[in-house]
Design a protein around this motif. Structure first.
Motif, PDB file in Angstrom:
ATOM      1  N   GLY A 117       0.843  -1.297  -0.039  1.00 23.56           N
ATOM      2  CA  GLY A 117       0.060   0.049  -0.034  1.00 23.56           C
ATOM      3  C   GLY A 117       0.750   1.317  -0.083  1.00 23.56           C
ATOM      4  O   GLY A 117       0.544   2.169  -0.588  1.00 23.56           O
ATOM      5  N   LEU A 118       1.981   1.109   0.863  1.00 26.22           N
ATOM      6  CA  LEU A 118       2.861   2.252   0.980  1.00 26.22           C
ATOM      7  C   LEU A 118       3.625   2.766  -0.431  1.00 26.22           C
ATOM      8  O   LEU A 118       3.741   3.515  -0.828  1.00 26.22           O
ATOM      9  CB  LEU A 118       3.700   2.238   2.051  1.00 26.22           C
ATOM     10  N   LEU A 177       2.828   1.751  -3.222  1.00 27.91           N
ATOM     11  CA  LEU A 177       1.949   2.031  -4.168  1.00 27.91           C
ATOM     12  C   LEU A 177       1.555   3.452  -4.444  1.00 27.91           C
ATOM     13  O   LEU A 177       1.413   4.024  -5.470  1.00 27.91           O
ATOM     14  CB  LEU A 177       0.754   1.084  -4.230  1.00 27.91           C
ATOM     15  N   ALA A 178       1.549   4.292  -3.132  1.00 29.25           N
ATOM     16  CA  ALA A 178       1.024   5.318  -2.982  1.00 29.25           C
ATOM     17  C   ALA A 178       1.869   6.267  -3.341  1.00 29.25           C
ATOM     18  O   ALA A 178       1.545   7.564  -3.837  1.00 29.25           O
ATOM     19  CB  ALA A 178       0.458   5.616  -1.519  1.00 29.25           C
ATOM     20  N   ILE A 179       3.182   6.306  -3.387  1.00 28.89           N
ATOM     21  CA  ILE A 179       4.261   7.230  -3.454  1.00 28.89           C
ATOM     22  C   ILE A 179       4.859   6.783  -4.708  1.00 28.89           C
ATOM     23  O   ILE A 179       5.302   5.804  -5.228  1.00 28.89           O
ATOM     24  CB  ILE A 179       5.388   6.824  -2.442  1.00 28.89           C
ATOM     25  N   PRO A 180       4.988   8.109  -5.567  1.00 32.23           N
ATOM     26  CA  PRO A 180       5.657   7.798  -6.878  1.00 32.23           C
ATOM     27  C   PRO A 180       6.971   7.929  -7.200  1.00 32.23           C
ATOM     28  O   PRO A 180       7.817   8.284  -6.100  1.00 32.23           O
ATOM     29  CB  PRO A 180       5.058   8.877  -7.753  1.00 32.23           C
ATOM     30  N   PHE A 219       9.139   9.706  -8.442  1.00 32.74           N
ATOM     31  CA  PHE A 219       9.888  10.767  -8.250  1.00 32.74           C
ATOM     32  C   PHE A 219      10.344  11.033  -6.708  1.00 32.74           C
ATOM     33  O   PHE A 219      11.442  11.544  -6.163  1.00 32.74           O
ATOM     34  CB  PHE A 219       9.136  12.155  -8.595  1.00 32.74           C
ATOM     35  N   VAL A 220       8.959  10.722  -5.948  1.00 36.19           N
ATOM     36  CA  VAL A 220       9.266  11.051  -4.541  1.00 36.19           C
ATOM     37  C   VAL A 220      10.179   9.964  -3.811  1.00 36.19           C
ATOM     38  O   VAL A 220      11.166  10.308  -3.003  1.00 36.19           O
ATOM     39  CB  VAL A 220       8.024  10.997  -3.917  1.00 36.19           C
ATOM     40  N   LEU A 239      14.030  10.910  -4.519  1.00 36.32           N
ATOM     41  CA  LEU A 239      14.468  11.821  -3.469  1.00 36.32           C
ATOM     42  C   LEU A 239      14.494  11.260  -2.074  1.00 36.32           C
ATOM     43  O   LEU A 239      15.479  11.606  -1.432  1.00 36.32           O
ATOM     44  CB  LEU A 239      13.491  13.027  -3.388  1.00 36.32           C
ATOM     45  N   LEU A 240      13.741  10.302  -1.513  1.00 38.58           N
ATOM     46  CA  LEU A 240      13.997  10.015  -0.450  1.00 38.58           C
ATOM     47  C   LEU A 240      15.014   9.056  -0.447  1.00 38.58           C
ATOM     48  O   LEU A 240      15.876   9.081   0.718  1.00 38.58           O
ATOM     49  CB  LEU A 240      12.721   8.848   0.068  1.00 38.58           C
ATOM     50  N   ARG A 251       0.532  -6.544  -5.850  1.00 41.69           N
ATOM     51  CA  ARG A 251      -1.170  -6.533  -5.386  1.00 41.69           C
ATOM     52  C   ARG A 251      -1.995  -7.372  -6.443  1.00 41.69           C
ATOM     53  O   ARG A 251      -2.571  -8.309  -5.772  1.00 41.69           O
ATOM     54  CB  ARG A 251      -1.431  -5.008  -5.363  1.00 41.69           C
TER      55      ARG A 251
END
Lengths: 294, 293, 334
Positions: C137-138, C140-143, C145-146, C149-150, C218
């Motif tokens: 879920g996590l 999947l939610a974050i694209p 690009f993010v 950077l993380l 999923r």
């Protein structure tokens, strides 16, 4: 026997409201989004400093939990001595404006085309489907960068770019939903009762694809925040005197070894916002979809 | 019964975890002798499939076994852990499933599905397992066994798939075969052949079998001994001939009368009389009262 | 099946034509005049006309489109305005880097996604399933690009394990004869070069792979859940096979088909994601060059790269269609 009633009619309203509140994803996601809206609206009152005010004497101050911090700057300052927290707060304005307007724009265009393609088979469906396929053959990020480069920077341009590239998300889902609903008994019944095609499409089918549409809209708003951040990151979004999360990330990256918080703070904001919109969308989907209800 | 026992079930009771712990099996006991076919008969919900699943250690999560024992040979099955049970079942118990259309893996060839157990538990090489599978296909009178081995399930008819499943069930020379309504999903014309085939294979391999069915007509054709269930309770049990010709329990009598026979044509189905059902319910209520009290 | 392939190829041509048309329209309505940007202050109007003719920018719009399309069909993508080199040659240099990145990400996503789905299925109704569901879920939610950077923050700054930019470390002095650095290093067995190229790939690959892995996990888990209640799985349990073997040998075969089809479609999104991820990690691929092209208003370069991406996307969909047919025994023999 087919029931000549639309599935959404005649349902009590309060159980739906209770379900909305019981859903934790909905509560957390919706709660964060609500908080963000409040912060954005009241940014001038909440922000401790002017987001543009530079103070080179107090540049690259660390956040409050690190040694050498200035309590006046909770999240520290950037290389020009601007208050990170205040820039973050003002940055939420661009992010939310883009999220809401671009999301609604993409959702309206995409859903309309999806409804038409799903209900009127024949050339309408062929044309829209082909258009979707052509659109899907473009790398979305590159296309949005290209559009902003062509139209010039600014919040309006960013919104237009997002609507142009992301309508397909809605069109694909709504088209499939509409097709499934068009086969359903209640539509067949409405047709035999002599309702016109547009009446059936907007009064019978639209309410039934609405739950999916609303959930998609919430998720799209999260995606719009990211695209805006990407465009700011590339240096194309809005003028440099408006603080945005993307431009904060881009400038923070230049000094990431000296002051990582300048980079981390807006990144955390983007992360939390995307996650919140995503959870809100997921929660709405579960809460509104009659099939997924337990 | 003084005969040697292959499988015995002693006082098996089970409840549903849903429905406020409603009883599913009520103190069921039965015994299967080596080489005999034991019919488990009842309407749907009578608990016959639950018994079959309990032997295999695969009762649904909603079903909880509260007491009793299932003894295969000298081993009590309910006390085994999952791994021990797996080993035991793999080599000694086989299943002929209900629906041949879904019981074969659609993306594996027949050869792979017939030989995997042999290679896993009997140490066969690929070659010897293949030969054994061909012999078995021959035993179930499969035409062109070589070709069938190369086929995927969708290339075979329902009857052919059921033959494959029967052949596969006897591949490891199991002590016990559980046939779970193996003819229900089949065409009536194929049913009789399949029953004969199961009987022949069981006799040839001297295997004990539990045959789950709701059809007394099928029982008459294939079973040596019968246990008749109603709502999870044994109503009557005994040799097939005795039970069918001299039924003692009112429920058995009604069921026998309701079963169409070639020598006694009936117009439509004869329902079990309401009075008999009421009597059965009362009997079960009395049983529940006695065990809870 | 041959008729089907022909039909698909025809559809592919129609889509490509549409892509070309959109690119053309987009770039010709651009308010910024690339010629005006290119020339120095002392140029005469005659120079401008000559340049326009050179880049095919004169004549009516339909005329321009016909000339342009004809050139494209002959593999003539023109000359980059900013880099003053043949666009096809430039793409040829950069595309391998992007492909290496994309396929590594695809591989990682597949391995990770399948592993997550299998673990989740094995841990059904236990903590394993909840953990896997939460993680997917996590992810999947974050694209991408993010995530990129993380990862910069995590592996570039906090725990500096991997290099933050580029494809290889120039100080290593590794010489490559092909543009496929990792592949070449692997084939020729240059251990140091393999390690270096792989280290440079870790962060961009992870950024691209994490969201895709979540989608794979999923969808595959849903398909596995469906397969695990089938009768053939029951039969396999009676045969005494372990759950791991049942999931991998019985259920996975039937569940993987639809998952792979979806992975193919999602792979086009991953390819699209390389643009910004390459930018973040200064990875010398096609996407990074495209962004440079946009900033420099380098029309021939932009249209060449966009068309290359379009072609890759459409090709991917075609390959996926054919693979799905090839994998399904029912369709294969039908």
């Amino acid at each position: 026997m087919p029931k000549p009633f639309s599935r959404t009619r005649g349902r009590p309203r309060f159980p739906a409201l209770i379900r909305l509140l019981q859903n934790p994803k909905l509560g957390l996601g919706g709660g964060f989004v609500l908080l963000l809206v409040i912060i954005a609206v009241f940014a001038p009152a909440i922000a401790p400093h002017d987001p543009l005010e530079q103070d080179l004497m107090a540049s690259a101050l660390p956040p409050f939990w690190l040694a050498g911090a200035d309590p006046a700057h909770l999240l520290g300052t950037d290389d020009l001595g601007r208050d990170v927290l205040s820039r973050l707060i003002f940055g939420s304005r661009v992010a939310l404006t883009v999220a809401v307007v671009a999301g609604v724009a993409a959702g309206t265009v995409g859903s309309l085309l999806g409804l038409l393609a799903g209900y009127f088979d024949g050339w309408t469906d062929i044309a829209v489907s082909r258009l979707i396929e052509i659109w899907m053959a473009f790398p979305a990020v590159l296309l949005s960068i290209l559009i902003v480069a062509i139209l010039g920077s600014g919040v309006g341009t960013v919104i237009v770019a997002i609507a142009i590239i992301d309508w397909t998300r809605f069109a694909r889902v709504i088209r499939a939903d509409t097709m499934a609903n068009a086969q359903a008994d209640y539509v067949v019944a409405a047709r035999t009762l002599g309702f016109g095609r547009w009446t059936i499409l907007f009064r019978e089918i639209l309410p039934n694809v609405m739950p999916g549409l609303i959930a998609l809209l919430a998720m799209e708003m999260g995606i719009a925040v990211v695209i805006e951040a990407i465009l700011s990151f590339v240096g194309l979004s809005v003028s440099s005197d408006t603080p945005t999360w993307g431009s904060m990330i881009a400038s923070g990256r230049q000094i990431i070894y000296q002051a990582w918080w300048v980079f981390a703070a807006p990144l955390a904001a983007v992360f939390a916002t995307v996650l919140a919109f995503n959870q809100l969308g997921d929660g709405l989907r579960r809460a509104l979809d009659p099939v997924m209800r337990r | 019964m003084s005969e040697p026992r292959l499988l015995s079930i002693e006082g098996l009771s089970a409840v549903s975890d849903r429905d406020n712990g409603a009883p599913i099996l009520r103190d069921v006991s039965l015994a299967v002798a080596p080489g005999e076919i034991h019919g488990l008969v009842g309407e749907s919900g009578a608990g016959k499939s639950t018994i079959a699943r309990a032997i295999l250690g695969m009762t649904p999560r909603t079903v909880r076994i509260t007491q009793g024992a299932i003894i295969l040979g000298n081993t009590e099955l309910l006390s085994l852990d999952a791994r021990q049970l797996r080993r035991l079942l793999g080599a000694e118990v086989a299943l002929i499933p209900q629906d041949p259309l879904t019981a074969l893996n659609p993306s594996r060839r027949i050869e792979a599905q017939m030989t995997d157990g042999l290679r896993m538990w009997k140490g066969h090489s690929a070659k010897s397992a293949r030969e054994r599978a061909l012999t078995l296909l021959d035993e179930v009178q499969m035409r062109e066994p070589e070709r069938v081995m190369r086929c995927y399930p969708h290339e075979l008819s329902g009857g052919m798939r059921q033959r494959v499943l029967i052949a596969a069930a006897f591949a490891l020379e199991p002590k016990l075969v559980i046939a779970d309504e193996p003819t229900t999903a089949l065409d009536v014309t194929v049913q009789k052949q399949i029953l004969k085939l199961i009987r022949a294979m069981q006799a040839r391999h001297k295997t004990g079998a539990i045959f789950v069915t709701h059809d007394l007509g099928v029982v008459a054709q294939i079973c040596d001994r019968v246990t008749l269930l109603y709502q999870g309770k044994v109503m009557e049990h005994g040799l097939t001939a005795d039970l069918l010709l001299k039924p003692r329990h009112a429920y058995t009598k009604a069921l026998v009368r309701a079963t169409p026979r070639y020598d006694r044509p009936v117009d439509g189905l004869i329902p079990v009389p309401d009075a008999v059902i009421a009597a059965c319910r009362a009997e079960i209520a009395g049983f529940d009262g006695a065990t809870h009290g | 099946m041959i008729a089907g392939a022909a039909h698909r190829a025809a559809m592919m041509a129609v889509t490509l034509f549409g892509v070309a048309l959109v690119v053309f329209v987009l770039l010709r309505v651009a308010p910024g005049d690339p010629i005006a940007m290119m020339i120095g202050p002392g140029a005469s109007p005659a120079d401008i006309v000559a340049l326009r003719a050179h880049y095919g920018l004169d004549g009516s719009l339909p005329m321009q489109f016909a000339v342009w399309l004809g050139a494209m069909l002959h593999g003539d993508f023109g000359t980059s305005i900013s880099l003053r080199r043949d666009v096809v040659a430039l793409i040829g240099e950069r595309l391998p880097a992007t492909l290496e990145l994309a396929f590594c990400a695809l591989g990682v996503a597949l391995v990770l996604g399948i592993a997550l789905a299998v673990i989740g299925t094995l841990g059904k109704r236990r903590a394993g399933e909840a953990v896997v569901d939460g993680a997917t879920g996590l992810l999947l939610a974050i694209p991408d690009f993010v995530w990129a950077l993380l990862l910069v923050l995590l592996f570039g700054v906090a725990v500096p394990l991997f290099p933050m930019s580029g494809r290889v470390d120039p100080s290593l002095g590794a010489q490559f004869h092909t543009p496929f650095y990792l592949l070449e290093a692997l084939v020729t067995g240059q251990g140091a070069a393999v390690r270096d190229a792989a280290a440079h790939l870790v962060m961009p690959v992870l950024a691209l792979a994490l969201p895709l892995a979540a989608i794979i996990a999923r969808v595959l888990k849903g398909a596995l859940d469906e397969a695990m209640v089938q009768d053939y799985v029951l039969l396999a349990r009676v045969k005494g096979f372990s759950e791991l073997r049942i999931v991998t040998r019985e259920a996975l075969r039937n569940a993987i088909g639809p998952t792979l089809a979806l992975t193919g479609v999602q792979f086009t999104f991953l390819l699209g994601g390389t643009v910004i991820v390459e930018r973040i990690f200064s990875f010398p691929g096609l996407g990074n060059m495209a962004i440079e092209g946009v900033i420099n208003r380098d029309l021939p370069l932009i249209q060449g790269i966009v068309l290359t991406f379009g072609f890759l996307f459409i090709l991917t969909n075609l390959v996926v269609d054919l693979t799905v047919v090839g994998l399904n025994p029912k369709l294969r023999h039908g």
